[in-house]
Design a protein around this motif. Structure first.
Motif, short mmCIF file in Angstrom:
data_model
loop_
_atom_site.label_atom_id
_atom_site.label_comp_id
_atom_site.label_asym_id
_atom_site.label_seq_id
_atom_site.Cartn_x
_atom_site.Cartn_y
_atom_site.Cartn_z
N LEU A 67 -5.60 -3.22 1.20
CA LEU A 67 -6.41 -2.90 2.36
C LEU A 67 -7.44 -4.00 2.64
CD1 LEU A 67 -7.05 0.94 1.95
CD2 LEU A 67 -5.32 -0.22 3.34
N GLN A 68 -7.99 -4.58 1.58
CA GLN A 68 -8.92 -5.69 1.78
C GLN A 68 -8.20 -6.86 2.46
OE1 GLN A 68 -10.52 -6.36 -2.21
NE2 GLN A 68 -12.48 -5.51 -1.54
N TRP B 212 0.83 -1.21 0.00
CA TRP B 212 0.00 0.00 0.00
C TRP B 212 0.87 1.26 0.00
CZ3 TRP B 212 -4.67 1.45 -1.12
CH2 TRP B 212 -5.18 2.64 -0.61
N THR C 192 -7.49 -1.00 -3.96
CA THR C 192 -7.74 -1.21 -2.53
C THR C 192 -7.52 -2.65 -2.07
OG1 THR C 192 -10.10 -1.54 -2.98
CG2 THR C 192 -9.40 0.69 -2.42
N ALA D 169 -18.54 -0.66 1.12
CA ALA D 169 -17.49 -0.54 2.13
C ALA D 169 -18.08 -0.14 3.49
CB ALA D 169 -16.45 0.49 1.67
N MET E 153 -10.14 2.43 3.56
CA MET E 153 -10.62 2.10 2.23
C MET E 153 -11.62 3.16 1.74
SD MET E 153 -11.86 -1.72 1.09
CE MET E 153 -10.85 -2.42 2.40
N TYR F 8 -11.39 -0.51 6.95
CA TYR F 8 -12.42 -0.08 6.01
C TYR F 8 -12.57 1.43 6.01
CZ TYR F 8 -13.96 -4.37 3.92
OH TYR F 8 -14.00 -5.51 3.15
#
Length: 205
Positions: free
Chosen positions: A145-146, A131, A142, A188, A168, A165
């Protein structure tokens, strides 16, 4: 990848405790425009321990002018794992870091590799590194981040997953220009609220 409605599918994979499916889904999301193996054929060969076929398939891929060099050592490492040689697989990934240590795609795949081995601390480290490596490549996908959010959920830390989240949602709005009410933001927010509910439930126990 680019904000799409993938979280529900990811959630189902985690609920089914199918980490391999989750990792495959993340790879398809992030590399849908140049993935080694959209169909999952390579992953299926490795899962079935058909490593000689996988090696031939990888050689064919490596000969293509459009191949992505950073994916080659990743799949060599997975083939080594399928042959039950963990030390060799780890050595391949460590060596590849010398060449691709600044490449966000390789860092993402390194996170995937450690997640598959259930080394979640290392997986989180490399998702974060992936990231960060894309800081100057906005708007960012993203998927990292997931990965962070779902691993926190696997570890039972719904609060940290919900906080991811938030990151995100910030990305969706500030980097992609999505607004409240847009499908990606709504999804999200739904995931964030679900995780916050889990966190509250855990505190009440």
């Amino acid at each position: 990848g680019e904000p799409r409605l993938t979280a529900f599918t990811m959630e189902k994979a985690i609920q089914a405790k199918n980490l391999s499916r989750f990792l495959f889904l993340l790879r398809i999301c992030k590399y849908t425009h140049f993935t080694l193996d959209k169909s999952g054929f390579m992953d299926n060969l490795i899962s079935d321990h058909r490593t000689q076929e996988a090696k031939r398939y990888l050689e064919m891929y490596q000969a293509l002018p459009t191949h992505k060099p950073f994916l080659v050592p990743v799949y060599h490492a997975y083939i080594a794992l399928a042959e039950y040689d963990v030390a060799k697989a780890d050595a391949i990934m460590e060596k590849a870091l010398e060449t691709f240590g600044d490449h966000s795609g390789f860092l993402f795949e390194t996170a995937q590799y450690h997640a598959r081995k259930c080394d979640y601390a290392k997986a989180l480290t490399y998702y974060e590194a992936s990231w960060k490596a894309e800081e100057n490549q906005k708007p960012r996908y993203t998927d990292a981040l997931q990965g962070i959010a779902i691993i926190h959920e696997i570890l039972g830390d719904a609060r940290k997953a919900a906080e991811t989240y938030d990151r995100m949602i910030t990305c969706l709005k500030e980097e992609w220009g999505y607004r409240d009410g847009d499908a990606a933001v709504v999804e999200a927010e739904r995931e964030k609220n679900r995780l916050q509910g889990l966190s509250l439930g855990n505190h009440r126990k």
